[in-house]
Design a protein around this motif. Sequence first.
Motif, PDB file in Angstrom:
ATOM      1  N   LEU A  35       0.634  -1.087   0.071  1.00  0.00           N
ATOM      2  CA  LEU A  35      -0.017   0.028  -0.061  1.00  0.00           C
ATOM      3  C   LEU A  35       0.821   1.422   0.087  1.00  0.00           C
ATOM      4  N   ARG A  38      -0.272   4.816  -1.142  1.00  0.00           N
ATOM      5  CA  ARG A  38      -2.011   4.754  -0.881  1.00  0.00           C
ATOM      6  C   ARG A  38      -2.500   5.655   0.342  1.00  0.00           C
ATOM      7  N   ARG A  39      -3.550   6.268   0.416  1.00  0.00           N
ATOM      8  CA  ARG A  39      -4.115   6.826   1.538  1.00  0.00           C
ATOM      9  C   ARG A  39      -5.462   6.174   2.144  1.00  0.00           C
ATOM     10  N   ALA A  64       0.800   2.734   3.708  1.00  0.00           N
ATOM     11  CA  ALA A  64      -0.141   3.557   3.244  1.00  0.00           C
ATOM     12  C   ALA A  64      -0.079   4.881   4.298  1.00  0.00           C
ATOM     13  N   ASP A  94      -7.835   6.154  -0.984  1.00  0.00           N
ATOM     14  CA  ASP A  94      -8.124   5.043  -1.775  1.00  0.00           C
ATOM     15  C   ASP A  94      -8.955   4.113  -0.956  1.00  0.00           C
ATOM     16  N   VAL A 303      -7.980  -2.766  -1.961  1.00  0.00           N
ATOM     17  CA  VAL A 303      -7.201  -1.381  -2.601  1.00  0.00           C
ATOM     18  C   VAL A 303      -6.511  -2.414  -3.875  1.00  0.00           C
TER      19      VAL A 303
END
Length: 310
Positions: A35, A38-39, A64, A94, A303
């Motif tokens: 991840l 990613r957020r 993330a 995300d 995700v």
Amino acid sequence: MRNLISLADLTSGELDRIVKRAVVFGRGDTGERPLAGRRVGIYFRKSSTRTRTSFWSGASRLGADVITFGPDELQISTGETLEDTARVLGEYLDALVVRTNGDMAEIRRLGSSPKLAVVNALTLDEHPTQAIADLATLTELFGDLAGRHVLCVGEGNSSGAALSLAAALTPGLRLTLLCPKGYEVPRETLDLVAKLSEGQALVEQVTSADEVTGPVDAVYTSRWQTMGVPKANPDWLADFEGFRIDQGFFDRFAGPDTVFLHDLPAVRGQEVTDEVLDGERSVAWRQAHHKMTAAMAVLEWCVVGADDRI
């Protein structure tokens, strides 16, 4: 992006892959931080120690960036629609992890944006990531769960409902729900269990310990007041007499390898005694660890997908 709002939305194979991935994460193997970049947003309107922290920690371990929202920090609280909120957050995040202890339909509305993966971190009806943590704990201990028998004792709450759906999707896993009369897992949930398994689920609900056939492989209980919400009947504790897991209750249904599970938090002396919760057969603390590995497996699946990582 894929949502995980109810276990009933998954196939048996999808649940199995997520559980196995949680077991891998339990060995400390996060691989290449899938991840990264990613957020993940975490939006909790109800109290939480384990679930909120496990999602924050798990998302961070996978690489993330994480942002948290309190109950009044989104414009939902001032009248913005759930759909508009989801549409906007999909431009920034995300995934969004949501706890409401309310109607599941609300989370489904938040899951309306194709750009945003939404994860149910507990509604009134179901606690899906808890059941994934439960299965990961049992899988780590026993391997294949076919032929294993879990006895779930106490109120038929969101954890019990989720475990029922998980059992429906796990071929050969037997689950007995032992609930006081008036506090059972809802009939509609058991109907869904039958539908998911095409009538093959080994899930039964009883209201007396005399109806339980042992030995079992795991004895599981939960807090009798889910989220600390008071019950309408001020004398409700009388209805739970005989459902506390003390050493005598545990031994009644235990075999040589039987373990004790609790989704925590525990009200010590109410649904479980210290000697059981802290005893050598208790895996409740490892189960708590697997709340984080379940969060990691779910976020990865939602995700980026995890099918090729098993």
